[in-house]
Design a protein around this motif. Structure first.
Motif, PDB file in Angstrom:
ATOM      1  N   GLY A 113       1.513   2.224   9.108  1.00 53.87           N
ATOM      2  CA  GLY A 113       1.954   0.980   9.726  1.00 53.87           C
ATOM      3  C   GLY A 113       3.345   0.623   9.240  1.00 53.87           C
ATOM      4  O   GLY A 113       4.059   1.437   8.647  1.00 53.87           O
ATOM      5  N   ASN A 114       3.742  -0.612   9.480  1.00 53.97           N
ATOM      6  CA  ASN A 114       5.074  -1.071   9.114  1.00 53.97           C
ATOM      7  C   ASN A 114       5.082  -1.569   7.670  1.00 53.97           C
ATOM      8  O   ASN A 114       4.597  -2.658   7.379  1.00 53.97           O
ATOM      9  N   ASP A 121      14.066  -5.155   6.235  1.00 55.11           N
ATOM     10  CA  ASP A 121      12.992  -5.841   6.975  1.00 55.11           C
ATOM     11  C   ASP A 121      11.710  -5.857   6.146  1.00 55.11           C
ATOM     12  O   ASP A 121      11.383  -4.877   5.471  1.00 55.11           O
ATOM     13  N   PRO A 123       7.627  -5.896   5.274  1.00 55.28           N
ATOM     14  CA  PRO A 123       6.455  -5.212   5.842  1.00 55.28           C
ATOM     15  C   PRO A 123       5.680  -6.146   6.762  1.00 55.28           C
ATOM     16  O   PRO A 123       5.795  -7.377   6.684  1.00 55.28           O
ATOM     17  N   ALA A 124       4.881  -5.536   7.633  1.00 49.29           N
ATOM     18  CA  ALA A 124       3.995  -6.331   8.475  1.00 49.29           C
ATOM     19  C   ALA A 124       2.923  -6.981   7.607  1.00 49.29           C
ATOM     20  O   ALA A 124       2.722  -6.610   6.439  1.00 49.29           O
ATOM     21  N   ALA A 125       2.226  -7.952   8.166  1.00 48.72           N
ATOM     22  CA  ALA A 125       1.163  -8.634   7.419  1.00 48.72           C
ATOM     23  C   ALA A 125       0.078  -7.631   7.035  1.00 48.72           C
ATOM     24  O   ALA A 125      -0.124  -6.602   7.686  1.00 48.72           O
ATOM     25  N   TYR A 128      -2.383  -5.953   9.367  1.00 51.26           N
ATOM     26  CA  TYR A 128      -1.929  -4.987  10.358  1.00 51.26           C
ATOM     27  C   TYR A 128      -1.703  -3.593   9.782  1.00 51.26           C
ATOM     28  O   TYR A 128      -1.516  -2.648  10.548  1.00 51.26           O
ATOM     29  N   THR A 129      -1.643  -3.452   8.481  1.00 56.21           N
ATOM     30  CA  THR A 129      -1.318  -2.164   7.869  1.00 56.21           C
ATOM     31  C   THR A 129      -2.536  -1.585   7.157  1.00 56.21           C
ATOM     32  O   THR A 129      -3.477  -2.310   6.810  1.00 56.21           O
TER      33      THR A 129
END
Length: 768
Positions: A113-114, A121, A123-125, A128-129
């Protein structure tokens, strides 16, 4: 309850304590907690408690490098609930960083994931990862279930967590660490595992090796983003010897030939911990403010790799000159500080040298080896005890079956039975011993349980042979472990083998194994003169009475009529070149420096000078001229005070200018003329003229100056310098030049009152 509280007898007795001592003790407790349990890494496994707990929690969740992924929210939740009672955001941020291959040299978390990028930037929450451990993290945990390290209760005493991880390689130096504690900090760069292992092997062979010798194996840091280290070797050696220092780190770039003499610079690696997006913003700002005039444009053509394109303004500039300016003005070069402040044995903070850090790791590996060996011996002894009972059962199989079939309590009967001296521990028949832990010739509790739990399918001849082979193999292994525990040389040989295995696994053949950061020997970046960065072209500088300035291309006729805003008119107009620097003298006594190449073009009305430099609204422009190195200027105030100042000393490096002539109240700067000749002529508002020798004026860098002329009323109108032999010249009201050679009437000493001006002197009391 309220009655109990109101009763003074039920309250605890007050203990007198000074405020200083109370605050001191509590602050010391906080400081120690921050140092030991938050900010500083352990020298043994190179981890802080939060990272150690993340990896342990992932191990408990069975998130191996070859298994499946789990939601990051589940992982951070388990860490927070079981081991780390702090915010889940902090835990997730720490875990996300362990997954970033641009932040960690050998990532410990495999993220899906991100997880952020080198642009900065976030990381995603966590919902989500997903994540799991890497093979490198598993190497840190290897041996954890073999009593390799101590465990302690977690924060609420319901679970146990490891005090330190076994760490089969020196992770402290491999991945580095940074943190700010109370009164101390740490900053350790990452290194290459293969080089660290080679240095450890050398330290095992030569325990008294010098720090400088270890640099033959560890030449310097190995950053995940690559780059070029340009620090002199002697400085690197000093940093590793003392545990404090810094490294100059530059970007890696290539010069691409575009044909027809055109070229561009492509940056392929940027320094460690530099965010690419902010780096591009900074370079764009340099282009906009023209701090690097030879740079025309910057483009980000990055995909999975870094590709920043720098376009020069002129093909005649050398790429090294452009990069030299970029190193000075951007983060394409930076200094990475080294401060190896770590916890020794997890307790004592200390700034260590390279040798001390490696020594702490090797001593820990010896301790782990000994503990794992003892644990293995305990397992072998337990298995041998079971094997003794099983072999007894095979040798007396009929009797065992009879007891199990007919006896009401077969377990007690098996333990009571006299089996005789029937078990042979070793291969030699002369080596008979009694079964351990039982009676004289009885079975133990463990052996009895093993016999009763034996399956019927195991009652075959082949199984008996397998048990004897297993017994012999375990006895041989146990003898080897006893030899290992008794001989330090064998222990270090085993540690060396383990380190070589780690090097083989994570060395140059591994996807992260090859060295990324290169070394180069270069000197300091030379100061590049402005003239070398700008194409030399003629311009005409125009500044209006309202302070609007512009630069027209070429040397135009100075009498040419130009357009100005309504109510405005020309004031300064002269020829210059783009390589010139202009000086502005304000009525506040400050000099401001302008670059002629940065002036707005002549297509419009220009820009207000006050937007280019920080000239206050209440200050007027006294003079605007081209800077000539080595020249001297006469500056004076309306009060009649002044001095001589070298023009090189008034150059300003910032927009705010440089204060030279000190004025206060209603007094303002009035005069700024180049010094030529040997005498000074002053004229006041009272039209009195005084002429005196130039050597009566001091040369200062800054100050109020000395009195030029004395006045009863009014102040200074103008002052100039001239050669006495050539006479004093001025323009009469008709515009003709008049020269007075006989100045005896007006000659005097400095600070005199002077005599009335000669006939034909201008009404505006100006010499020019």
């Amino acid at each position: 309850m309220s009655d109990l509280v109101d009763d003074p007898k039920m309250l605890p007795e007050a203990v007198p304590e000074t405020l200083r001592r109370a605050i001191g003790e509590r602050y010391l407790t906080y400081a120690l907690s921050t140092i030991m349990h938050r900010a500083l890494p352990d020298a043994r496994d190179g981890l802080k408690p939060v990272h150690r707990r993340i990896l342990f929690a992932m191990r408990e969740l069975r998130l191996s490098s070859t298994g499946g992924f789990r939601k990051s929210a589940k992982i951070s939740g388990d860490v927070m609930g079981n081991y780390h009672p702090h915010g889940d955001a902090a835990i997730y941020d720490a875990m996300a960083r362990l997954a970033q291959d641009f932040a960690v040299r050998y990532p410990l978390v495999d993220g899906q994931g991100n997880f952020g990028n080198i642009d900065g930037d976030n990381p995603a929450a966590s919902r989500y990862t997903e994540a799991r451990m890497t093979a490198v993290a598993e190497a840190l945990l290897d041996g954890l279930n073999e009593n390799a390290v101590d465990f302690r209760d977690n924060y609420d005493g319901t679970l146990a967590e490891p005090v330190v991880l076994p760490a089969s390689f020196p992770n402290l130096l491999a991945n580095g660490s940074s943190g700010i504690a109370v009164g101390m900090a740490t900053n350790i760069p990452p290194h290459n595992i293969a080089e660290l292992v080679d240095a450890c092997l050398h330290l095992i062979k030569t325990p008294d090796a010098r720090d400088d010798t270890l640099l033959n194996y560890i030449p310097g840091p190995d950053f995940p983003t690559g780059g070029v280290i340009v620090e002199p070797p002697e400085n690197i050696a000093q940093a590793y010897r003392t545990g404090r220092g810094s490294f100059r780190l530059r970007c890696k770039y290539e010069v691409e030939d575009l044909g027809r003499g055109q070229w561009q610079i492509v940056v392929t690696e940027i320094p460690y911990q530099v965010q690419k997006s902010k780096l591009i913003e900074k370079i764009a700002e340099l282009i906009q403010t023209r701090k690097v005039p030879i740079l025309a444009d910057v483009r980000d053509e990055s995909a999975d790799d870094i590709r920043l394109v720098l376009e020069p303004r002129s093909k005649n500039v050398e790429p090294e000159v452009l990069m030299g300016m970029m190193y000075r003005n951007s983060d394409l070069e930076l200094r990475f500080s080294l401060n190896m402040n770590v916890l020794i044995d997890g307790v004592t903070p200390k700034v260590c040298s390279l040798k001390e850090v490696l020594r702490a790791f090797l001593d820990f590996r010896q301790e782990v080896l000994i503990r794992r060996s003892h644990h293995r011996m305990e397992k072998i002894d337990h298995r041998l005890e079971v094997l003794e009972g099983l072999i007894v059962a095979f040798l007396n199989l009929d009797r065992v079956i009879d007891i199990i079939r007919y006896d009401d309590d077969p377990k007690a009967a098996l333990k009571r039975e006299d089996w005789g001296r029937t078990f042979v521990r070793a291969t030699s028949e002369a080596d008979y011993v009694s079964p351990p832990m039982g009676g004289e010739d009885g079975l133990t509790e463990i052996q009895t349980e093993a016999i009763l739990n034996m399956r019927l399918r195991s009652l075959r001849r082949l199984e008996e042979m397998e048990l004897k082979r297993e017994r012999d193999a375990l006895m041989a292994e146990r003898a080897g472990l006893e030899d290992l525990l008794d001989d330090a040389a064998l222990q270090w040989a085993a540690i060396s083998d383990q380190l070589r295995e780690a090097k083989k696994t994570f060395g140059k053949d591994h996807v992260w194994g090859a060295r990324r950061t290169r070394f180069a020997e270069v000197g300091e970046v030379e100061e590049v003169p402005l003239e070398a960065m700008i194409d030399r072209e003629p311009i005409t500088v125009v500044c209006s009475e309202m302070g609007w300035i512009r630069a027209l291309t070429g040397h135009i006729d100075l009498n040419r009529e130009l357009k100005f805003k309504d109510g405005d008119a020309p004031r300064f107009m002269f020829h210059a070149e783009t390589t010139d620097r202009l000086l502005v003298f304000g009525s506040n006594g400050r000099f401001y420096t302008l670059s002629a190449s940065n002036l707005p073009g002549g297509r419009g009305m220009g820009e207000p000078l006050r937007l280019i430099v920080d000239l206050p609204n209440e200050a007027a422009i006294v003079d605007l001229f081209i800077h000539k190195p080595g020249r001297k200027m006469l500056v004076a105030s309306s009060a009649g005070d002044g001095f001589i100042v070298p023009e090189d000393d008034v150059l300003a490096q910032t927009r705010s200018g440089k204060q030279v002539l000190n004025v206060r109240g209603d007094i303002r700067a009035q005069v700024c003329h180049p010094v030529t000749g040997d005498h000074v002529a002053c004229v006041g508002e009272n039209r009195k003229v005084l002429v005196f020798a130039l050597d009566e004026l001091p040369e200062l860098g800054r100050g109020k100056g000395v009195r030029l002329q004395k006045y009863k009323d009014g102040g200074l109108s103008d002052a100039t310098t001239f050669t006495l032999a050539d006479g004093l010249s001025w323009l009469d009201p008709a515009g003709r030049t008049r020269t007075e050679t006989d100045l005896t009437e007006w000659m005097g000493k400095r600070a005199g009152s002077g005599r009335m001006a000669p006939r034909g002197f201008p009404r505006d009391n100006r010499f020019t």
